[in-house]
Design an enzyme around this catalytic site. Structure first.
Site, mmCIF file in Angstrom:
data_model
loop_
_atom_site.group_PDB
_atom_site.id
_atom_site.type_symbol
_atom_site.label_atom_id
_atom_site.label_comp_id
_atom_site.label_asym_id
_atom_site.label_seq_id
_atom_site.Cartn_x
_atom_site.Cartn_y
_atom_site.Cartn_z
ATOM 1 N NE ARG A 56 -0.978 -0.957 4.747
ATOM 2 C CZ ARG A 56 -1.801 -1.506 5.635
ATOM 3 N NH1 ARG A 56 -3.093 -1.461 5.480
ATOM 4 N NH2 ARG A 56 -1.303 -2.116 6.690
ATOM 5 C CD GLU A 67 -1.435 2.404 5.783
ATOM 6 O OE1 GLU A 67 -0.329 2.002 6.165
ATOM 7 O OE2 GLU A 67 -2.513 1.886 6.133
ATOM 8 C CB THR A 212 -1.991 -3.072 21.396
ATOM 9 O OG1 THR A 212 -0.750 -3.364 20.746
ATOM 10 C CG2 THR A 212 -2.353 -4.212 22.339
ATOM 11 N N GLY A 236 -2.067 -5.851 15.388
ATOM 12 C CA GLY A 236 -1.865 -4.427 15.727
ATOM 13 C C GLY A 236 -0.619 -3.818 15.101
ATOM 14 C CG ASP A 238 -1.386 -1.751 11.268
ATOM 15 O OD1 ASP A 238 -0.732 -0.968 11.985
ATOM 16 O OD2 ASP A 238 -2.600 -1.618 11.061
ATOM 17 C CE LYS A 242 0.017 0.902 15.024
ATOM 18 N NZ LYS A 242 -0.797 0.498 13.879
HETATM 19 P P1 NAD Z 1 -8.102 1.192 19.166
HETATM 20 O O1 NAD Z 1 -7.271 2.422 19.395
HETATM 21 O O2 NAD Z 1 -9.567 1.339 19.101
HETATM 22 O O3 NAD Z 1 -7.756 0.088 20.282
HETATM 23 C C1 NAD Z 1 -6.445 -0.240 20.651
HETATM 24 C C2 NAD Z 1 -6.452 -0.677 22.117
HETATM 25 O O4 NAD Z 1 -5.125 -1.138 22.444
HETATM 26 C C3 NAD Z 1 -6.790 0.443 23.102
HETATM 27 O O5 NAD Z 1 -7.912 0.076 23.882
HETATM 28 C C4 NAD Z 1 -5.511 0.585 23.942
HETATM 29 O O6 NAD Z 1 -5.770 0.922 25.300
HETATM 30 C C5 NAD Z 1 -4.921 -0.809 23.820
HETATM 31 N N1 NAD Z 1 -3.477 -0.901 24.119
HETATM 32 C C6 NAD Z 1 -2.482 -0.069 23.736
HETATM 33 N N2 NAD Z 1 -1.293 -0.515 24.222
HETATM 34 C C7 NAD Z 1 -1.564 -1.664 24.904
HETATM 35 C C8 NAD Z 1 -0.758 -2.602 25.629
HETATM 36 N N3 NAD Z 1 0.544 -2.422 25.754
HETATM 37 N N4 NAD Z 1 -1.370 -3.690 26.173
HETATM 38 C C9 NAD Z 1 -2.711 -3.876 26.057
HETATM 39 N N5 NAD Z 1 -3.527 -3.019 25.401
HETATM 40 C C10 NAD Z 1 -2.962 -1.928 24.829
HETATM 41 O O7 NAD Z 1 -7.524 0.556 17.798
HETATM 42 P P2 NAD Z 1 -8.186 -0.566 16.862
HETATM 43 O O8 NAD Z 1 -9.003 0.057 15.775
HETATM 44 O O9 NAD Z 1 -8.800 -1.638 17.706
HETATM 45 O O10 NAD Z 1 -6.875 -1.116 16.139
HETATM 46 C C11 NAD Z 1 -5.859 -1.765 16.882
HETATM 47 C C12 NAD Z 1 -4.654 -1.944 16.005
HETATM 48 O O11 NAD Z 1 -4.952 -2.825 14.921
HETATM 49 C C13 NAD Z 1 -4.158 -0.639 15.358
HETATM 50 O O12 NAD Z 1 -2.766 -0.602 15.437
HETATM 51 C C14 NAD Z 1 -4.604 -0.740 13.915
HETATM 52 O O13 NAD Z 1 -3.754 -0.026 13.041
HETATM 53 C C15 NAD Z 1 -4.508 -2.240 13.705
HETATM 54 N N6 NAD Z 1 -5.364 -2.754 12.637
HETATM 55 C C16 NAD Z 1 -4.859 -3.748 11.868
HETATM 56 C C17 NAD Z 1 -5.621 -4.281 10.843
HETATM 57 C C18 NAD Z 1 -5.070 -5.395 10.014
HETATM 58 O O14 NAD Z 1 -5.655 -5.741 8.993
HETATM 59 N N7 NAD Z 1 -4.005 -6.030 10.422
HETATM 60 C C19 NAD Z 1 -6.916 -3.796 10.610
HETATM 61 C C20 NAD Z 1 -7.435 -2.800 11.456
HETATM 62 C C21 NAD Z 1 -6.640 -2.293 12.471
#
Ligand code: NAD
Length: 351
Positions: A56, A67, A212, A236, A238, A242
């Site tokens: 991407r 992105e 996360t 998380g 991605d 990170k």
């Molecule tokens: P969000 O911000 O709604 O939730 C993330 C949660 O992680 C929060 O509640 C936060 O308190 C918690 N957190 C942070 N650090 C932590 C730790 N050390 N231990 C435990 N919990 C912790 O975000 P989201 O929309 O749920 O997305 C989460 C992640 O997934 C993001 O990084 C996002 O970019 C990624 N994501 C990946 C894909 C994929 O296809 N792989 C798709 C969507 C989102």
């Protein structure tokens, strides 16, 4: 065959708003929709070589990333616009928002524009569960869900529906997020256990999902926390810079990825040598590569989210909104009577 659910007027593009998407989810039922999207993703992964593929296109800033994710199967073209801003939630904004489009390759005309914030949560969960159904230990019943934000309920429900998970063990550094997730999962047919540490959430879990959000090399899981035989669904990490897992775990695990060219930039394996061996998941589905080969193996899905998953989800929505009222016909494309008289059309509008 027309791919436009409203083929009578090609200049009006069907637009699925957030409100329509919510109605569509409830009309179909969330579990059926997760299963349906997973089936579309599986079908598209099985014809993987046919697709145009590229990592991407990312535009990074201090606070996050924006992105574009394009792909095409030769007949249909699709892209998603998506952002990732981990500090957004402190401002009352979401970490991830998205919208996407499908177009007819033959004419180049868009045939669907859709919200994709909800659809991304659904497709990410459907992908996680499709992969876990193939790679996780047989009869996996317990999942640790670390990170209880936006994606967490969707992940939990998809693992229940598609893999047969019965218990989800929640942990988040913010207990309010865990309370929210537990409350939302009430009555959804899962045993929900709130845990006070990541270690506690992993007790008895055959699947460990890390979801996360933090723009740094975080260590959500350390090597000593991960026993043999588990499946890790790491979604998380991605983005460049990170990640969620200690590198030692990556050395012990059999690593499965979507598109290596993108995952080596964005996934957990950005911490490894550029030639560290990985398996492309589509090859497991088509039988050209092995999945889990024994009970003690640690399988790791290093998920970053790939354009074909969005394409499949949009294809699913396009097929499901046909013959419904769950879209607006959007006046997105200029449509002069004489296709070469765009200026004349503009002049006539003045009158
Ligand atoms: P969000 O911000 O709604 O939730 C993330 C949660 O992680 C929060 O509640 C936060 O308190 C918690 N957190 C942070 N650090 C932590 C730790 N050390 N231990 C435990 N919990 C912790 O975000 P989201 O929309 O749920 O997305 C989460 C992640 O997934 C993001 O990084 C996002 O970019 C990624 N994501 C990946 C894909 C994929 O296809 N792989 C798709 C969507 C989102």
């Amino acid at each position: 065959m027309s791919i436009n659910p409203n083929p009578s007027d090609k200049a009006l593009v069907p637009f699925v708003s957030v409100d329509h998407m919510m109605k569509l989810v409830h009309h179909i039922g969330i579990e059926d929709m997760l299963r349906g999207i997973a089936d579309y993703i599986e079908a598209d992964f099985k014809r993987w070589p046919l697709f145009d593929k590229t990592p991407r296109v990312a535009s990074h800033s201090d606070t996050g990333v924006i992105e574009l994710m394009p792909t095409s199967d030769g007949d249909v073209y699709g892209f998603k616009y998506v952002n990732g801003h981990p500090s957004n939630t402190a401002e009352g904004l979401q970490t991830v928002t998205a919208f996407g489009l499908l177009a007819d390759v033959a004419s180049g005309y868009p045939v669907l524009l859709s919200e994709m914030t909800l659809l991304t949560a659904l497709r990410t969960a459907a992908t996680s569960a499709l992969v876990a159904r193939v790679l996780a230990p047989k009869n996996a019943k317990v999942m640790a869900m670390i990170g209880n934000g936006t994606q967490s309920e969707f992940q939990s429900l998809a693992m229940k529906t598609i893999v047969g998970i019965e218990e989800v063990r929640l942990y988040d550094i913010d207990p309010a997020a865990t309370d929210k997730c537990a409350a939302n999962l009430e009555g959804q047919g899962l045993r929900v256990v709130k845990c006070s540490s990541a270690e506690a959430s992993m007790e008895g879990a055959q699947i460990i999902t890390t979801c996360t959000a933090d723009k740094q090399y975080a260590t959500i899981l350390t090597d000593n926390m991960v026993g043999s035989g588990v499946h890790i669904n790491a979604i998380g990490g991605d983005c460049p810079g990170k990640t969620e897992l200690a590198p030692a775990i990556l050395h012990r695990a059999e690593i499965f990825v979507e598109y290596p060219e993108q995952t080596r930039i964005e996934g957990e394996i950005q911490q490894m040598d550029p030639d560290h061996p990985v398996t492309e998941f589509w090859e497991v589905l088509t039988g050209t590569a092995k999945g889990r080969t024994n009970n003690s193996q640690i399988t790791l899905f290093d998920s970053v989210g790939f354009a074909i998953e969005d394409f499949s989800a949009l294809r699913y929505v396009r097929d499901r909104i046909a013959n419904t009222a769950l879209f607006h016909p959007l006046d997105l494309l200029a449509d002069p009577d004489d296709p070469r008289d765009l200026f004349g059309m503009l002049q006539r509008a003045k009158a």
